[in-house]
Design an enzyme around this catalytic site. Structure first.
Site, PDB file in Angstrom:
ATOM      1  N   TRP A 102      26.435  -5.773   3.892  1.00 53.85           N
ATOM      2  CA  TRP A 102      25.201  -5.214   4.451  1.00 53.85           C
ATOM      3  C   TRP A 102      24.196  -6.314   4.746  1.00 53.85           C
ATOM      4  CZ3 TRP A 102      26.247  -0.762   6.323  1.00 53.85           C
ATOM      5  CH2 TRP A 102      27.175   0.067   5.701  1.00 53.85           C
ATOM      6  N   ASP A 169      16.255  -5.361   1.251  1.00 50.90           N
ATOM      7  CA  ASP A 169      17.013  -4.114   1.286  1.00 50.90           C
ATOM      8  C   ASP A 169      17.339  -3.783  -0.172  1.00 50.90           C
ATOM      9  OD1 ASP A 169      18.881  -2.103   1.457  1.00 50.90           O
ATOM     10  OD2 ASP A 169      20.249  -3.162   2.813  1.00 50.90           O
ATOM     11  N   LYS A 193      21.476   6.903  -2.500  1.00 56.64           N
ATOM     12  CA  LYS A 193      22.118   6.256  -3.646  1.00 56.64           C
ATOM     13  C   LYS A 193      21.338   6.554  -4.926  1.00 56.64           C
ATOM     14  CE  LYS A 193      23.751   2.911  -0.427  1.00 56.64           C
ATOM     15  NZ  LYS A 193      25.161   3.313  -0.383  1.00 56.64           N
TER      16      LYS A 193
HETATM   17  N1  PMP Z   1      22.137  -1.382   2.816  1.00 60.26           N
HETATM   18  C1  PMP Z   1      22.910  -1.235   1.728  1.00 60.26           C
HETATM   19  C2  PMP Z   1      22.695  -2.165   0.569  1.00 60.26           C
HETATM   20  C3  PMP Z   1      23.894  -0.248   1.679  1.00 60.26           C
HETATM   21  O1  PMP Z   1      24.663  -0.118   0.595  1.00 60.26           O
HETATM   22  C4  PMP Z   1      24.056   0.607   2.795  1.00 60.26           C
HETATM   23  C5  PMP Z   1      25.042   1.747   2.835  1.00 60.26           C
HETATM   24  N2  PMP Z   1      25.982   1.825   1.906  1.00 60.26           N
HETATM   25  C6  PMP Z   1      23.258   0.406   3.913  1.00 60.26           C
HETATM   26  C7  PMP Z   1      22.302  -0.591   3.882  1.00 60.26           C
HETATM   27  C8  PMP Z   1      23.428   1.237   5.157  1.00 60.26           C
HETATM   28  O2  PMP Z   1      22.833   2.456   5.018  1.00 60.26           O
HETATM   29  P1  PMP Z   1      22.986   3.607   6.116  1.00 60.26           P
HETATM   30  O3  PMP Z   1      24.414   4.092   6.048  1.00 60.26           O
HETATM   31  O4  PMP Z   1      22.010   4.636   5.689  1.00 60.26           O
HETATM   32  O5  PMP Z   1      22.653   3.005   7.433  1.00 60.26           O
END
Ligand code: PMP
Length: 356
Positions: A102, A169, A193
Site C-alpha cells: 500500500w 496512512d 479495519k
Molecule cells: N492502506 C492500507 C494500509 C490498507 O491496508 C488498505 C486496504 N487493505 C488500503 C490502504 C486501501 O484501502 P481501500 O481498499 O479502501 O482503497
C-alpha cells in the site's frame, strides 16, 4: 452473536455490542420512526451523530484543536491521490517510505501530480522488515508513511519528528497502538479495519495545512472544501459513519489504554506461540513485527492447505494471507478479544499435519 472468529484484515470483525445496536437502528433509529438507512444526512439526528463521532476521534486520538476531522468516501486508494493532488505541486518532490504494497501504491499514485522520491524501501527483502528511517530533506513537499503494513505485517512503533508536513496512512492501526497523533499534519484511515464498516474514510488534518492546496480541484477532491462543508459536501454515508460512532463509543467505554495494553498482550502471545514452532515460521524480523497483523507461514504448501482447512473446521476464518503473498495473516484489531486469540493459539497447538 458471530458464529465464527473472523480474523480477516478488512472488512474486519466488529464488537457484538456494536453489531446489535446497529441492527436495531436498521429497523428504527431511536424514536424517529425511520431506519438509520433512511435518515437524511442533513437531519438534526445525523448532525448529532457526526458531531459526537468527531469529538470522540479528537478525544481518543488525543488531538489538539488544531485538527479538522473529515469523513470521506473513496477509500484508501482515493487518499493516495487526494494527498498529492492537494499538497504536491507539479514541480515539487514528495518523499515516500516504501514499506509495503500500500505504501508503494501511494507513492505510485503521487507520480501523476509531481515528483516522488522513494526515500527508503524494503522491497528487495520482500518487505519482511521495515526499511531504515531515511534522512528527510526539508525541501520536500511532505513525507508520506504507512504506519502499519497490512499485507506484510510490519509496523512503525516510534516515528521520528520531522520538520516538514508528515502524512500517514493509518488504515490498519489507527487507535490500535500507542501513537502521538499530534505529530502528524494529516493522517487517514479507511474504516473497514479498526473503525467500522467499509464505505467511509477518516481524515484528520491540521487546519494550517488546509490553507495550502496546490491546485484548483473539483470540490469533492479538495480537503479544504470538504472540511468547510463539515463532511457534508455530498450525501454522507450515514450508516457507515453511525457504525463508526458506535465503535468509538464502545472503545471509549472500554478505555483506550486498556485496549492498547490488550492489543500488546494479544500480539505477544500469538507471536510466542508461533516462535520455534515445528510447522510454522514467522516471516517478519522481531523489531518490525506488527501488533495488528501477524503474518506467518507453514513449512510447506501442503501444510498450509491443511492448516487453513483445520482453522475453518474450528470456526476460525479469514486467516489466509493476502493473495499476493500466501501463508497466513491473523488480523488482531480491537474487536478481536483475548479469548479469540487464545482459541487461535489452541488451534495452532493442536494442529497435526497428516502425511508430512
Ligand atoms: N492502506 C492500507 C494500509 C490498507 O491496508 C488498505 C486496504 N487493505 C488500503 C490502504 C486501501 O484501502 P481501500 O481498499 O479502501 O482503497
Amino acid at each position: 452473536m458471530s458464529k465464527k472468529i473472523w480474523l480477516g484484515s478488512g472488512p474486519a470483525k466488529l464488537p457484538d455490542e456494536v453489531l446489535s445496536e446497529a441492527a436495531k437502528s436498521v429497523i428504527e433509529y431511536g424514536n424517529t420512526g425511520i431506519s438509520i438507512l433512511e435518515l437524511g444526512h442533513r437531519s438534526k439526528e445525523f448532525i448529532a451523530i457526526l458531531d459526537e463521532a468527531n469529538a470522540l476521534v479528537h478525544e481518543l486520538c488525543g488531538l489538539t484543536d488544531e485538527y479538522e476531522v473529515i469523513w470521506l468516501q473513496g477509500g484508501g486508494r482515493l487518499q493516495f491521490s487526494m494527498v498529492p493532488m492537494n499538497f504536491l505541486g507539479e514541480n515539487e518532490t514528495a518523499g515516500y517510505i516504501d514499506s509495503g504494497f500500500w505504501a508503494h501504491d501511494a507513492a505510485e499514485s503521487a507520480k501523476l501530480y509531481g515528483n516522488v522520491s522513494l526515500l527508503s524501501s524494503s522491497k528487495d527483502i520482500n518487505y519482511t522488515s521495515l526499511p531504515g528511517w531515511p534522512e528527510v530533506k526539508e525541501d520536500l513537499a511532505y513525507l508520506h508513511i504507512t504506519t502499519n503494513n497490512t499485507i506484510y505485517g510490519t509496523q512503525w512503533k516510534e516515528i521520528p519528528e520531522v520538520s516538514l508536513p508528515l502524512i500517514a496512512d493509518m488504515s490498519s492501526d489507527i487507535l490500535g497502538v500507542p501513537r502521538n497523533y499530534n505529530q502528524f499534519d494529516l493522517f487517514y484511515a479507511v474504516a473497514q479495519k479498526n473503525l467500522g464498516p467499509a464505505g467511509v474514510t477518516l481524515v484528520c488534518i491540521k487546519k494550517e495545512l488546509l490553507a495550502g492546496s496546490k491546485r484548483v480541484l473539483p470540490a469533492a477532491l479538495d480537503y479544504q472544501k470538504n472540511a468547510a462543508a463539515h463532511s457534508l459536501l455530498n450525501t454522507a454515508p450515514v450508516f457507515a459513519i453511525y457504525v463508526c460512532l458506535l465503535n468509538l463509543r464502545w472503545l471509549k467505554k472500554k478505555g483506550i489504554e486498556n485496549q492498547l495494553l490488550e492489543n500488546e498482550r494479544k500480539a505477544n502471545k500469538l507471536y510466542s506461540a508461533l516462535e520455534n514452532h515445528p510447522y510454522f515460521t514467522l516471516v517478519v524480523t522481531p523489531e518490525s513485527r506488527s501488533r495488528m497483523n501477524v503474518v506467518f507461514r507453514a513449512t510447506s504448501s501442503e501444510i498450509e492447505k491443511q492448516f487453513s482447512e483445520f482453522c475453518k473446521a474450528h470456526q476460525i476464518d479469514g486467516i489466509d494471507g493476502h493473495r499476493s503473498v500466501g501463508g497466513f495473516r491473523a488480523a488482531l484489531y480491537n474487536a478481536i478479544t483475548e479469548e479469540d486469540v487464545d482459541q487461535l493459539i489452541s488451534i495452532i497447538k493442536n494442529f497435526q499435519p497428516t502425511n508430512d
